[in-house]
Design a protein around this motif. Sequence first.
Motif, PDB file in Angstrom:
ATOM      1  N   UNK A 242      60.099  32.670  21.641  1.00 54.14           N
ATOM      2  CA  UNK A 242      58.912  33.390  21.442  1.00 54.14           C
ATOM      3  C   UNK A 242      58.314  33.705  23.002  1.00 54.14           C
ATOM      4  N   UNK A 243      57.743  34.912  23.228  1.00 58.09           N
ATOM      5  CA  UNK A 243      57.173  35.205  24.484  1.00 58.09           C
ATOM      6  C   UNK A 243      55.579  35.582  24.084  1.00 58.09           C
ATOM      7  N   UNK A 244      54.791  34.909  24.826  1.00 54.40           N
ATOM      8  CA  UNK A 244      53.347  35.360  24.352  1.00 54.40           C
ATOM      9  C   UNK A 244      52.646  35.885  26.067  1.00 54.40           C
TER      10      UNK A 244
ATOM     11  N   UNK B  10      59.639  23.185  24.437  1.00 55.23           N
ATOM     12  CA  UNK B  10      59.635  23.508  25.815  1.00 55.23           C
ATOM     13  C   UNK B  10      58.740  24.844  25.939  1.00 55.23           C
ATOM     14  N   UNK B  11      57.981  24.984  27.198  1.00 54.86           N
ATOM     15  CA  UNK B  11      57.341  26.077  27.612  1.00 54.86           C
ATOM     16  C   UNK B  11      57.346  26.406  28.791  1.00 54.86           C
TER      17      UNK B  11
ATOM     18  N   UNK C 196      56.629  31.577  27.789  1.00 55.36           N
ATOM     19  CA  UNK C 196      58.010  31.577  27.101  1.00 55.36           C
ATOM     20  C   UNK C 196      58.163  30.222  26.419  1.00 55.36           C
ATOM     21  N   UNK C 197      58.418  30.244  25.106  1.00 56.65           N
ATOM     22  CA  UNK C 197      58.432  28.985  24.261  1.00 56.65           C
ATOM     23  C   UNK C 197      60.017  28.889  23.917  1.00 56.65           C
TER      24      UNK C 197
END
Length: 163
Positions: free
Chosen positions: A129-131, A75-76, A119-120
């Motif tokens: 993880x946050x990109x 999910x993202x 946000x992954x």
Amino acid sequence: MKNLIAISSFLTLLLPYTSSEFSTEDCWALGFNKANLLCSSCDQLPKYNLDDLVTHCRECCHPDESGTAEKIYHKAVLEVCTCKFGAYPQIQAFIKSHRPSLFPNLQIRYVRGLDPIIKLYDKDGHLQETVAIEKWNTDSVEEFLNTHLVKIKDDDYLRTNMV
């Protein structure tokens, strides 16, 4: 003779800089972000007739991780503030286009005052993880999601909002 000594002294001073990597400040002055620059990016420069930058790019880059598979997430969530759409027109264009509908496991959340991030999450819904994506264009966002999100075939017209 004095000129020869001065030149050799100058070259001796430059020797440490030619045999080692550039510092973070040196790379920044050249237009490279040493913290995020992968060496595979340097290979792309000749495609855009930027051959002169390859040498400096190589001094500032980090080797790519070889042999590691891309991480896949279930999910993202793309979070952004609508008040900042003017500063991030590419992100606005992505959100307002048909592209988000290509990813049933992508959610768009509007958070007041937030610069755009993705946000992954894993399959259990835990944040992995946050990109930061403030410098990305629409194609970069789509490519990233294609690479890092589990492919879900979703024919349910109610879930996809397509009638």
